[in-house]
Design an enzyme around this catalytic site. Structure first.
Site, PDB file in Angstrom:
ATOM      1  N   HIS A 147      -4.665   8.740   0.781  1.00  0.00           N
ATOM      2  CA  HIS A 147      -3.227   9.015   0.663  1.00  0.00           C
ATOM      3  C   HIS A 147      -2.905   9.668  -0.688  1.00  0.00           C
ATOM      4  O   HIS A 147      -2.070  10.569  -0.765  1.00  0.00           O
ATOM      5  CB  HIS A 147      -2.419   7.724   0.839  1.00  0.00           C
ATOM      6  CG  HIS A 147      -2.654   7.043   2.154  1.00  0.00           C
ATOM      7  ND1 HIS A 147      -2.498   7.675   3.355  1.00  0.00           N
ATOM      8  CD2 HIS A 147      -3.057   5.782   2.449  1.00  0.00           C
ATOM      9  CE1 HIS A 147      -2.790   6.831   4.347  1.00  0.00           C
ATOM     10  NE2 HIS A 147      -3.127   5.673   3.821  1.00  0.00           N
ATOM     11  N   GLU A 171     -12.251   2.041   3.547  1.00  0.00           N
ATOM     12  CA  GLU A 171     -11.510   2.161   4.802  1.00  0.00           C
ATOM     13  C   GLU A 171     -11.803   3.572   5.318  1.00  0.00           C
ATOM     14  O   GLU A 171     -11.092   4.526   5.020  1.00  0.00           O
ATOM     15  CB  GLU A 171     -10.012   1.964   4.543  1.00  0.00           C
ATOM     16  CG  GLU A 171      -9.193   1.971   5.823  1.00  0.00           C
ATOM     17  CD  GLU A 171      -7.700   1.931   5.544  1.00  0.00           C
ATOM     18  OE1 GLU A 171      -7.021   1.066   6.111  1.00  0.00           O
ATOM     19  OE2 GLU A 171      -7.200   2.774   4.765  1.00  0.00           O
ATOM     20  N   ARG A 226     -11.295  11.404   5.208  1.00  0.00           N
ATOM     21  CA  ARG A 226     -11.312   9.999   5.644  1.00  0.00           C
ATOM     22  C   ARG A 226     -12.710   9.516   6.042  1.00  0.00           C
ATOM     23  O   ARG A 226     -12.856   8.468   6.662  1.00  0.00           O
ATOM     24  CB  ARG A 226     -10.267   9.708   6.723  1.00  0.00           C
ATOM     25  CG  ARG A 226      -9.296   8.656   6.213  1.00  0.00           C
ATOM     26  CD  ARG A 226      -8.152   8.304   7.074  1.00  0.00           C
ATOM     27  NE  ARG A 226      -7.389   7.242   6.411  1.00  0.00           N
ATOM     28  CZ  ARG A 226      -6.278   6.700   6.830  1.00  0.00           C
ATOM     29  NH1 ARG A 226      -5.749   7.099   7.959  1.00  0.00           N
ATOM     30  NH2 ARG A 226      -5.664   5.759   6.164  1.00  0.00           N
ATOM     31  N   HIS A 265      -8.252   1.248  -1.681  1.00  0.00           N
ATOM     32  CA  HIS A 265      -9.021   1.792  -0.557  1.00  0.00           C
ATOM     33  C   HIS A 265      -9.717   3.037  -1.058  1.00  0.00           C
ATOM     34  O   HIS A 265      -9.058   3.960  -1.545  1.00  0.00           O
ATOM     35  CB  HIS A 265      -8.106   2.151   0.629  1.00  0.00           C
ATOM     36  CG  HIS A 265      -7.831   0.986   1.518  1.00  0.00           C
ATOM     37  ND1 HIS A 265      -6.751   0.922   2.361  1.00  0.00           N
ATOM     38  CD2 HIS A 265      -8.530  -0.185   1.709  1.00  0.00           C
ATOM     39  CE1 HIS A 265      -6.788  -0.223   3.025  1.00  0.00           C
ATOM     40  NE2 HIS A 265      -7.853  -0.906   2.638  1.00  0.00           N
ATOM     41  N   GLU A 281       0.824  -1.221   0.000  1.00  0.00           N
ATOM     42  CA  GLU A 281       0.000   0.000   0.000  1.00  0.00           C
ATOM     43  C   GLU A 281       0.858   1.271   0.000  1.00  0.00           C
ATOM     44  O   GLU A 281       1.805   1.396   0.774  1.00  0.00           O
ATOM     45  CB  GLU A 281      -0.918   0.027   1.226  1.00  0.00           C
ATOM     46  CG  GLU A 281      -1.871   1.228   1.202  1.00  0.00           C
ATOM     47  CD  GLU A 281      -2.872   1.253   2.353  1.00  0.00           C
ATOM     48  OE1 GLU A 281      -2.625   0.595   3.380  1.00  0.00           O
ATOM     49  OE2 GLU A 281      -3.895   1.949   2.211  1.00  0.00           O
ATOM     50  N   GLU A 311       2.793   9.264   7.697  1.00  0.00           N
ATOM     51  CA  GLU A 311       2.755   7.974   8.395  1.00  0.00           C
ATOM     52  C   GLU A 311       4.005   7.136   8.153  1.00  0.00           C
ATOM     53  O   GLU A 311       4.468   6.441   9.047  1.00  0.00           O
ATOM     54  CB  GLU A 311       1.521   7.175   7.969  1.00  0.00           C
ATOM     55  CG  GLU A 311       0.219   7.839   8.388  1.00  0.00           C
ATOM     56  CD  GLU A 311      -0.976   6.956   8.095  1.00  0.00           C
ATOM     57  OE1 GLU A 311      -0.976   5.777   8.486  1.00  0.00           O
ATOM     58  OE2 GLU A 311      -1.917   7.452   7.450  1.00  0.00           O
ATOM     59  N   ASP A 342      -4.739   4.030  -2.188  1.00  0.00           N
ATOM     60  CA  ASP A 342      -5.713   4.483  -1.190  1.00  0.00           C
ATOM     61  C   ASP A 342      -5.984   5.947  -1.516  1.00  0.00           C
ATOM     62  O   ASP A 342      -5.072   6.772  -1.522  1.00  0.00           O
ATOM     63  CB  ASP A 342      -5.081   4.306   0.205  1.00  0.00           C
ATOM     64  CG  ASP A 342      -5.960   4.807   1.348  1.00  0.00           C
ATOM     65  OD1 ASP A 342      -6.577   5.874   1.204  1.00  0.00           O
ATOM     66  OD2 ASP A 342      -5.987   4.143   2.398  1.00  0.00           O
TER      67      ASP A 342
HETATM   68  C1  LER Z   1      -4.000   1.428   6.026  1.00  0.00           C
HETATM   69  O1  LER Z   1      -4.748   0.887   5.001  1.00  0.00           O
HETATM   70  C2  LER Z   1      -3.740   2.855   5.774  1.00  0.00           C
HETATM   71  O2  LER Z   1      -4.296   3.447   4.885  1.00  0.00           O
HETATM   72  C3  LER Z   1      -2.763   3.553   6.580  1.00  0.00           C
HETATM   73  O3  LER Z   1      -3.168   4.877   6.773  1.00  0.00           O
HETATM   74  C4  LER Z   1      -2.426   2.855   7.854  1.00  0.00           C
HETATM   75  O4  LER Z   1      -1.931   3.727   8.791  1.00  0.00           O
HETATM   76 MN    MN Z   2      -5.478   2.410   3.393  1.00  0.00          MN
END
Ligand code: LER
Ligand code: MN
Length: 268
Positions: free
Chosen positions: A188, A246, A217, A211, A152, A158, A185
């Site tokens: 992100h 998510e 979020r 995601h 991912e 992070e 995702d």
């Molecule tokens: C996990 O899927 C994710 O998106 C991250 O932000 C985990 O910290």
């Molecule tokens: Mn994610």
């Protein structure tokens, strides 16, 4: 494209999880709202009764979309780039346990935070080597069991590497295994990519998992991400995998799960 939602069998500080502290209720609710799959965020397979899970999935006619592993980094401190070799080996062992578990459901395993961050010094290349080597070993182990692994792309606040698709592509080349795919995702991507469309097109044939989550979020539809652009790019590259929500369980888990799937289904 199929739609999944994320649950956790444990209580967790990781926020974007729809249902926490067990799997039965979450799976029942997701199935009721029309989800095709459930993603389980699982620190260790020891926490889950495999036979019971099989039964609950069958009863609710829903599949296991994937196993998320990041809680082992958050709670147990296990990563592929830890300076301590014993911790790195434990991280690999944990992913292998997850692969064995997931293989009983023909489900993929996600590597997110467990890749770890890189040191800011001359040991950087060494740490990349450790992560590449760990992924090679995990991919081989998964291949023998017919399982794919997804790496991912996570934003810079992070982890300090593998933040975007172009870094992800480079990493895939280094690992060089045909059962390793990119996991994007949208939360992100909104921070890291200059264009959703361009980065998805750039990843044609390499995306294994998505995601789908808004800029804040919350469920898609609650923020300012343009999901039409994302879904049309995914269609253009022929992506047929899961869109897994998510998302924060806000304003409450049922509303988030229900509104989220309604919004995404309308765009598909
Ligand atoms: C996990 O899927 C994710 O998106 C991250 O932000 C985990 O910290
Ligand atoms: Mn994610």
């Amino acid at each position: 494209m199929k739609i999944a939602g994320v649950i956790s069998v444990e209580e967790t500080k990781f926020g974007p999880i729809l249902y926490k502290g067990g799997f039965e209720e979450g799976i029942r609710k997701l199935a009721e709202f029309g989800y095709d799959g459930v993603e389980i965020s699982l620190r260790t397979p020891e926490l889950i009764d495999k036979e019971r899970l099989k039964k609950v999935l069958e009863e609710n006619k829903i599949s296991l979309a994937g196993i998320g592993t990041g809680q082992a980094a958050l709670k147990d401190g296990l990563t592929f780039t830890d300076p301590d070799e014993r911790i790195r080996e434990k991280a690999i062992e944990r992913i292998m346990e997850q692969i064995s578990f997931a293989s009983e459901f023909s489900a993929p395993v996600i590597i997110g935070l467990m890749r770890g961050s890189l040191p800011d010094n001359s040991n950087r290349e060494k740490a990349i080597y450790w992560a590449v080597d760990a992924c090679k070993r995990c991919c081989d182990f998964a291949k023998e069991r017919g399982i794919d692994i997804y790496i991912e792309m996570i934003n810079r606040y992070e982890v300090n590497w593998l933040n975007n698709v172009s870094e992800g592509k480079e990493f895939l080349k280094k690992v060089d295994k045909d059962n390793l795919f990119l996991h994007i995702d949208t939360f992100h991507m909104n921070i890291e990519e200059s264009s959703f469309k361009e980065s998805i097109l750039e990843a044609e044939g390499l995306i294994g998992y998505v995601h789908i989550v808004d800029s804040n979020r919350w469920a898609p539809g609650y923020g300012h991400i343009n999901f039409e652009e994302i879904l049309s790019a995914l269609k253009e590259i022929g992506y047929e995998g899961f869109l897994s929500l998510e998302i924060f369980p806000l304003p409450d888990p049922d509303t988030a799960a229900k509104k989220g799937i309604e919004f995404v289904r309308k765009l598909l």
